[in-house]
Design a protein around this motif. Structure first.
Motif, PDB file in Angstrom:
ATOM      1  N   THR A  97      37.220  45.018  67.771  1.00 63.46           N
ATOM      2  CA  THR A  97      36.463  45.186  68.997  1.00 63.46           C
ATOM      3  C   THR A  97      34.987  45.569  68.664  1.00 63.46           C
ATOM      4  O   THR A  97      34.048  45.766  69.727  1.00 63.46           O
ATOM      5  N   LYS A  98      34.543  45.599  67.630  1.00 56.70           N
ATOM      6  CA  LYS A  98      33.258  46.030  67.278  1.00 56.70           C
ATOM      7  C   LYS A  98      32.397  44.754  67.308  1.00 56.70           C
ATOM      8  O   LYS A  98      32.752  43.829  66.879  1.00 56.70           O
ATOM      9  N   THR A  99      31.071  44.981  67.920  1.00 57.12           N
ATOM     10  CA  THR A  99      30.221  43.813  68.100  1.00 57.12           C
ATOM     11  C   THR A  99      29.819  43.190  66.566  1.00 57.12           C
ATOM     12  O   THR A  99      29.238  44.203  65.788  1.00 57.12           O
ATOM     13  N   PRO A 100      29.917  41.982  66.033  1.00 55.24           N
ATOM     14  CA  PRO A 100      29.398  41.799  64.702  1.00 55.24           C
ATOM     15  C   PRO A 100      27.913  41.848  64.621  1.00 55.24           C
ATOM     16  O   PRO A 100      27.477  41.669  65.367  1.00 55.24           O
ATOM     17  N   LEU A 101      27.719  41.929  63.315  1.00 54.53           N
ATOM     18  CA  LEU A 101      26.304  41.720  62.708  1.00 54.53           C
ATOM     19  C   LEU A 101      26.069  40.699  62.161  1.00 54.53           C
ATOM     20  O   LEU A 101      26.748  40.181  61.470  1.00 54.53           O
ATOM     21  N   VAL A 102      24.938  39.780  62.426  1.00 56.67           N
ATOM     22  CA  VAL A 102      24.824  38.454  62.004  1.00 56.67           C
ATOM     23  C   VAL A 102      23.295  38.581  61.362  1.00 56.67           C
ATOM     24  O   VAL A 102      22.338  38.909  62.096  1.00 56.67           O
ATOM     25  N   MET A 103      23.455  38.353  59.949  1.00 55.62           N
ATOM     26  CA  MET A 103      22.180  38.457  59.485  1.00 55.62           C
ATOM     27  C   MET A 103      21.345  37.093  58.943  1.00 55.62           C
ATOM     28  O   MET A 103      22.192  36.435  58.443  1.00 55.62           O
ATOM     29  N   ASN A 128      25.934  51.121  65.111  1.00 59.05           N
ATOM     30  CA  ASN A 128      26.914  52.319  65.886  1.00 59.05           C
ATOM     31  C   ASN A 128      26.414  52.727  67.289  1.00 59.05           C
ATOM     32  O   ASN A 128      27.228  53.046  67.978  1.00 59.05           O
ATOM     33  N   SER A 129      25.027  52.455  67.451  1.00 58.99           N
ATOM     34  CA  SER A 129      24.492  52.609  68.854  1.00 58.99           C
ATOM     35  C   SER A 129      24.899  51.756  69.757  1.00 58.99           C
ATOM     36  O   SER A 129      24.915  51.705  71.175  1.00 58.99           O
ATOM     37  N   VAL A 130      25.438  50.423  69.238  1.00 52.85           N
ATOM     38  CA  VAL A 130      25.710  49.276  70.266  1.00 52.85           C
ATOM     39  C   VAL A 130      27.451  49.609  70.667  1.00 52.85           C
ATOM     40  O   VAL A 130      27.798  49.642  71.612  1.00 52.85           O
ATOM     41  N   ASN A 131      28.097  50.004  69.456  1.00 50.08           N
ATOM     42  CA  ASN A 131      29.656  50.215  69.691  1.00 50.08           C
ATOM     43  C   ASN A 131      30.190  50.810  68.130  1.00 50.08           C
ATOM     44  O   ASN A 131      29.545  50.701  67.395  1.00 50.08           O
TER      45      ASN A 131
END
Length: 365
Positions: free
Chosen positions: A82-88, A362-365
């Motif tokens: 459920t966590k928003t993925p990080l894309v680099m 973490n501030s996103v979700n």
């Protein structure tokens, strides 16, 4: 003219060498996609978390080399999902291997994706138009097609240098897909100064002096593709990278006691030019964009959070970040300097960088 630019375009299967009247040229250079793959594999072997590496094929059959890293230690896989993925998104002349100090730490609480920009690294190397707007559009379209192909609904989008410029352009065009935009020493934001002569840089950018490699490439970029000198050097190319970019070896010397990282940089950039042709189309010169992002950053939706991270010792002027904050005065815009870091913030101060980025995520979700 750089002879490599006259070669036939690389096929979509970027494991295949170009076949043309210049077929002798790649063999004169000690590089190939196979050698790039081997060098990258050595770098990625440092990752202990779950790693999925594959080509993502776009509708036009271009392929984007993609890594997905996720935590083996996740106690609740369903919660992780459920966590928003990080894309680099890497910068000019880079590739996914440069994130080796960041991928594992940042994947502890959410999936992390990293991909080679179209025309760079192991991704396909198509032709790019010479028009700045059209070249930018081709990069951004490829990112959106990649997102669709991977199946991400939204993401925390992080871009370094050129990747920061393209990430901003993407966020302007597809704002509903970006939960938080993170720009790391982004290229192409300020307008080129109106001053003339040799004092152009020193009059305006009161930062540490430009590194020798930046000056060397800047001297070439007006006449050739930016990295033509590496290809033209043939068998001396790897030594040239070592000479002008010893910092890459130094940044990763606790991971590799040989030239692994400079070899990686060499193999990423000694192939037939593609992404750098697109970059040259967008660049007024090495340090300035033809379409400066400061003129368009107001098009980001006010609701989109934006964080800009700069190396305190970088040659990139952080005052652009302050200008962005003024333009977006009613929106969440944070500008932060990372002490003792130069342009490659993520490698110079990886622990600080990873902590800051993890807090943002973490501030996103």
């Amino acid at each position: 003219m750089d002879p490599a630019t006259t070669a036939a375009p690389l096929q979509a299967d970027c494991e295949t060498e170009t076949s043309s009247v210049w077929s002798w040229w790649p063999s004169w250079r000690p590089t190939s996609m196979s050698l790039l793959k081997t060098t990258e594999s050595k770098i990625l072997a440092c990752i202990q978390n779950d790693l999925w590496a594959r080509f993502v094929t776009l509708p036009n059959q271009d392929r984007i080399w993609t890594l997905t890293v996720s935590s083996k230690a996740a106690q609740k896989p369903a919660q992780l999902a459920t966590k928003t993925p990080l894309v680099m998104v890497h910068g000019f002349g880079g590739g996914v291997g440069l994130w080796i100090r960041n991928l594992e730490p940042l994947s502890r609480s959410r999936p992390v994706y990293a991909f080679d920009l179209l025309g760079f690294g192991r991704s396909s190397r198509p032709s790019f138009p010479s028009d700045a707007a059209k070249a930018e559009e081709q990069f951004v379209d490829s990112i959106e097609q990649w997102r669709q192909s991977v199946g991400l609904e939204n993401m925390i989008l992080l871009g370094h240098s050129l990747g920061g410029y393209l990430a901003t352009s993407y966020a302007i065009q597809y704002p509903s897909r970006v939960s938080h935009l993170i720009l790391v020493d982004p290229w192409g934001f300020p307008d080129r100064p109106k001053t003339s002569g040799e004092n152009q840089d020193t009059d305006v950018v009161k930062r540490p002096p430009l590194p020798r490699w930046v000056k060397a490439i800047a001297a070439v970029v007006s006449l050739f593709n930016p990295l033509a000198v590496i290809r033209a050097a043939g068998p001396w190319g790897p030594g040239l990278v070592n000479r002008f970019r010893p910092d890459f070896k130094r940044r990763f010397d606790d991971l590799f006691d040989d030239d692994t990282m400079t070899q990686y940089i060499y193999h990423c950039n000694a192939q037939s030019p593609s992404g750098e042709v697109g970059f040259r189309a967008m660049a007024e010169s090495l340090g300035w964009a033809k379409r400066p992002m400061l003129q368009r950053v107001n098009l980001l939706p006010p609701s989109m959070p934006l964080t800009m991270l700069y190396g305190a010792r970088s040659w990139v002027d952080s005052s652009s970040g302050d200008m962005v904050a003024e333009i977006r005065e009613k929106s969440y815009t944070k500008v932060q300097l990372i002490n003792d870091a130069s342009h490659h913030v993520y490698a110079d101060q990886p622990e600080t960088f990873n902590r800051v980025v993890e807090n943002i995520c973490n501030s996103v979700n």
